[in-house]
Design a protein around this motif. Sequence first.
Motif, PDB file in Angstrom:
ATOM      1  N   PHE A 275       0.865  -1.180   0.000  1.00 34.04           N
ATOM      2  CA  PHE A 275       0.000   0.000   0.000  1.00 34.04           C
ATOM      3  C   PHE A 275       0.902   1.232   0.000  1.00 34.04           C
ATOM      4  O   PHE A 275       1.839   1.310   0.791  1.00 34.04           O
ATOM      5  N   ARG A 276       0.622   2.176  -0.906  1.00 33.39           N
ATOM      6  CA  ARG A 276       1.402   3.415  -0.938  1.00 33.39           C
ATOM      7  C   ARG A 276       0.464   4.607  -1.040  1.00 33.39           C
ATOM      8  O   ARG A 276      -0.493   4.586  -1.813  1.00 33.39           O
TER       9      ARG A 276
ATOM     10  N   LYS B 246       1.210  25.590  -1.841  1.00 33.66           N
ATOM     11  CA  LYS B 246       0.938  26.982  -1.507  1.00 33.66           C
ATOM     12  C   LYS B 246       1.071  27.784  -2.793  1.00 33.66           C
ATOM     13  O   LYS B 246       2.052  27.633  -3.518  1.00 33.66           O
ATOM     14  N   ASP B 247       0.073  28.623  -3.075  1.00 31.05           N
ATOM     15  CA  ASP B 247       0.049  29.440  -4.305  1.00 31.05           C
ATOM     16  C   ASP B 247       0.252  28.584  -5.552  1.00 31.05           C
ATOM     17  O   ASP B 247       1.011  28.944  -6.454  1.00 31.05           O
ATOM     18  N   ASN B 248      -0.418  27.446  -5.589  1.00 30.56           N
ATOM     19  CA  ASN B 248      -0.346  26.505  -6.718  1.00 30.56           C
ATOM     20  C   ASN B 248       1.056  25.983  -6.993  1.00 30.56           C
ATOM     21  O   ASN B 248       1.381  25.608  -8.120  1.00 30.56           O
ATOM     22  N   ARG B 249       1.885  25.970  -5.994  1.00 26.22           N
ATOM     23  CA  ARG B 249       3.238  25.416  -6.121  1.00 26.22           C
ATOM     24  C   ARG B 249       3.418  24.289  -5.101  1.00 26.22           C
ATOM     25  O   ARG B 249       3.009  24.414  -3.951  1.00 26.22           O
ATOM     26  N   LEU B 250       4.053  23.242  -5.563  1.00 27.60           N
ATOM     27  CA  LEU B 250       4.349  22.121  -4.695  1.00 27.60           C
ATOM     28  C   LEU B 250       5.490  22.498  -3.766  1.00 27.60           C
ATOM     29  O   LEU B 250       6.583  22.834  -4.224  1.00 27.60           O
ATOM     30  N   LEU B 251       5.233  22.472  -2.458  1.00 29.13           N
ATOM     31  CA  LEU B 251       6.275  22.798  -1.486  1.00 29.13           C
ATOM     32  C   LEU B 251       7.072  21.559  -1.093  1.00 29.13           C
ATOM     33  O   LEU B 251       8.294  21.594  -1.012  1.00 29.13           O
ATOM     34  N   LYS B 252       6.356  20.482  -0.811  1.00 26.79           N
ATOM     35  CA  LYS B 252       7.032  19.235  -0.460  1.00 26.79           C
ATOM     36  C   LYS B 252       6.078  18.081  -0.675  1.00 26.79           C
ATOM     37  O   LYS B 252       4.862  18.260  -0.721  1.00 26.79           O
ATOM     38  N   ASP B 253       6.653  16.904  -0.795  1.00 27.74           N
ATOM     39  CA  ASP B 253       5.839  15.709  -0.947  1.00 27.74           C
ATOM     40  C   ASP B 253       6.534  14.532  -0.288  1.00 27.74           C
ATOM     41  O   ASP B 253       7.727  14.585   0.014  1.00 27.74           O
ATOM     42  N   ILE B 254       5.760  13.503  -0.065  1.00 29.48           N
ATOM     43  CA  ILE B 254       6.280  12.296   0.566  1.00 29.48           C
ATOM     44  C   ILE B 254       5.422  11.121   0.125  1.00 29.48           C
ATOM     45  O   ILE B 254       4.223  11.285  -0.119  1.00 29.48           O
ATOM     46  N   THR B 255       6.042   9.964   0.000  1.00 35.65           N
ATOM     47  CA  THR B 255       5.319   8.732  -0.286  1.00 35.65           C
ATOM     48  C   THR B 255       5.484   7.808   0.912  1.00 35.65           C
ATOM     49  O   THR B 255       6.603   7.556   1.354  1.00 35.65           O
ATOM     50  N   ILE B 256       4.362   7.343   1.413  1.00 38.54           N
ATOM     51  CA  ILE B 256       4.354   6.455   2.578  1.00 38.54           C
ATOM     52  C   ILE B 256       3.995   5.053   2.098  1.00 38.54           C
ATOM     53  O   ILE B 256       3.001   4.869   1.391  1.00 38.54           O
ATOM     54  N   SER B 257       4.796   4.074   2.474  1.00 40.93           N
ATOM     55  CA  SER B 257       4.549   2.675   2.105  1.00 40.93           C
ATOM     56  C   SER B 257       4.176   1.879   3.342  1.00 40.93           C
ATOM     57  O   SER B 257       4.712   2.110   4.426  1.00 40.93           O
ATOM     58  N   ASP B 258       3.254   0.947   3.165  1.00 43.13           N
ATOM     59  CA  ASP B 258       2.842   0.064   4.259  1.00 43.13           C
ATOM     60  C   ASP B 258       2.727  -1.340   3.685  1.00 43.13           C
ATOM     61  O   ASP B 258       1.856  -1.611   2.867  1.00 43.13           O
ATOM     62  N   MET B 259       3.621  -2.225   4.100  1.00 44.29           N
ATOM     63  CA  MET B 259       3.623  -3.582   3.584  1.00 44.29           C
ATOM     64  C   MET B 259       3.031  -4.576   4.571  1.00 44.29           C
ATOM     65  O   MET B 259       3.092  -5.783   4.354  1.00 44.29           O
TER      66      MET B 259
ATOM     67  N   ASP C 218      -2.952   5.371   9.311  1.00 45.82           N
ATOM     68  CA  ASP C 218      -1.547   5.280   9.720  1.00 45.82           C
ATOM     69  C   ASP C 218      -0.654   6.103   8.791  1.00 45.82           C
ATOM     70  O   ASP C 218       0.269   6.786   9.241  1.00 45.82           O
ATOM     71  N   ALA C 219      -0.940   6.050   7.488  1.00 41.84           N
ATOM     72  CA  ALA C 219      -0.146   6.825   6.528  1.00 41.84           C
ATOM     73  C   ALA C 219      -0.353   8.322   6.739  1.00 41.84           C
ATOM     74  O   ALA C 219       0.612   9.093   6.699  1.00 41.84           O
ATOM     75  N   VAL C 220      -1.585   8.754   6.988  1.00 37.33           N
ATOM     76  CA  VAL C 220      -1.858  10.175   7.240  1.00 37.33           C
ATOM     77  C   VAL C 220      -1.147  10.622   8.522  1.00 37.33           C
ATOM     78  O   VAL C 220      -0.584  11.720   8.568  1.00 37.33           O
ATOM     79  N   ASP C 221      -1.143   9.773   9.544  1.00 38.62           N
ATOM     80  CA  ASP C 221      -0.410  10.098  10.773  1.00 38.62           C
ATOM     81  C   ASP C 221       1.075  10.290  10.496  1.00 38.62           C
ATOM     82  O   ASP C 221       1.709  11.208  11.017  1.00 38.62           O
ATOM     83  N   GLU C 222       1.640   9.422   9.663  1.00 39.20           N
ATOM     84  CA  GLU C 222       3.065   9.534   9.332  1.00 39.20           C
ATOM     85  C   GLU C 222       3.352  10.790   8.511  1.00 39.20           C
ATOM     86  O   GLU C 222       4.367  11.463   8.720  1.00 39.20           O
ATOM     87  N   VAL C 223       2.457  11.131   7.612  1.00 35.06           N
ATOM     88  CA  VAL C 223       2.594  12.370   6.829  1.00 35.06           C
ATOM     89  C   VAL C 223       2.597  13.567   7.768  1.00 35.06           C
ATOM     90  O   VAL C 223       3.442  14.465   7.650  1.00 35.06           O
TER      91      VAL C 223
ATOM     92  N   ILE D 294      -3.176  20.304   1.593  1.00 38.49           N
ATOM     93  CA  ILE D 294      -2.414  19.064   1.460  1.00 38.49           C
ATOM     94  C   ILE D 294      -3.304  18.091   0.707  1.00 38.49           C
ATOM     95  O   ILE D 294      -4.485  17.948   1.023  1.00 38.49           O
ATOM     96  N   GLU D 295      -2.737  17.467  -0.293  1.00 36.51           N
ATOM     97  CA  GLU D 295      -3.478  16.484  -1.074  1.00 36.51           C
ATOM     98  C   GLU D 295      -2.906  15.112  -0.783  1.00 36.51           C
ATOM     99  O   GLU D 295      -1.690  14.921  -0.805  1.00 36.51           O
ATOM    100  N   ILE D 296      -3.794  14.148  -0.498  1.00 38.15           N
ATOM    101  CA  ILE D 296      -3.345  12.764  -0.326  1.00 38.15           C
ATOM    102  C   ILE D 296      -4.001  11.918  -1.396  1.00 38.15           C
ATOM    103  O   ILE D 296      -5.124  12.190  -1.820  1.00 38.15           O
ATOM    104  N   GLN D 297      -3.260  10.912  -1.851  1.00 35.44           N
ATOM    105  CA  GLN D 297      -3.754  10.040  -2.912  1.00 35.44           C
ATOM    106  C   GLN D 297      -3.174   8.646  -2.742  1.00 35.44           C
ATOM    107  O   GLN D 297      -1.953   8.499  -2.549  1.00 35.44           O
ATOM    108  N   VAL D 298      -4.016   7.647  -2.809  1.00 35.47           N
ATOM    109  CA  VAL D 298      -3.553   6.267  -2.797  1.00 35.47           C
ATOM    110  C   VAL D 298      -3.032   5.974  -4.195  1.00 35.47           C
ATOM    111  O   VAL D 298      -3.748   6.125  -5.184  1.00 35.47           O
ATOM    112  N   ILE D 299      -1.772   5.560  -4.284  1.00 36.04           N
ATOM    113  CA  ILE D 299      -1.183   5.312  -5.600  1.00 36.04           C
ATOM    114  C   ILE D 299      -0.940   3.827  -5.865  1.00 36.04           C
ATOM    115  O   ILE D 299      -0.692   3.445  -7.001  1.00 36.04           O
ATOM    116  N   GLU D 300      -1.034   3.000  -4.815  1.00 30.49           N
ATOM    117  CA  GLU D 300      -0.856   1.572  -5.030  1.00 30.49           C
ATOM    118  C   GLU D 300      -1.530   0.813  -3.889  1.00 30.49           C
ATOM    119  O   GLU D 300      -1.421   1.194  -2.733  1.00 30.49           O
TER     120      GLU D 300
END
Length: 89
Positions: A2-3, A10-23, A35-40, A81-87
Amino acid sequence: MFRLWAKEFKDNRLLKDITISDMAEGKSRTKKVFDAVDEVCYEFDLSRPVWLEKNINEFKRRDKTRFYKDNFIESVEFDFIEIQVIEED
């Protein structure tokens, strides 16, 4: 596996991002998402966002949602902040 991908804007610019994996096996999808949102939030140094009805419905439909300033109890310096399940397994 699961990822979840989280992005801070901010102002339509990406400030930072992270990918959280849970196996972990045996966890429900809901538990993996929370759990992933908590880690973010830990990595971005934020309090947990409040899941409003809009967020729940959007996440159920598209596996993606945005948390705006009104989702946080404390003041924040970004627009959303936008979150999206990617896998998912």
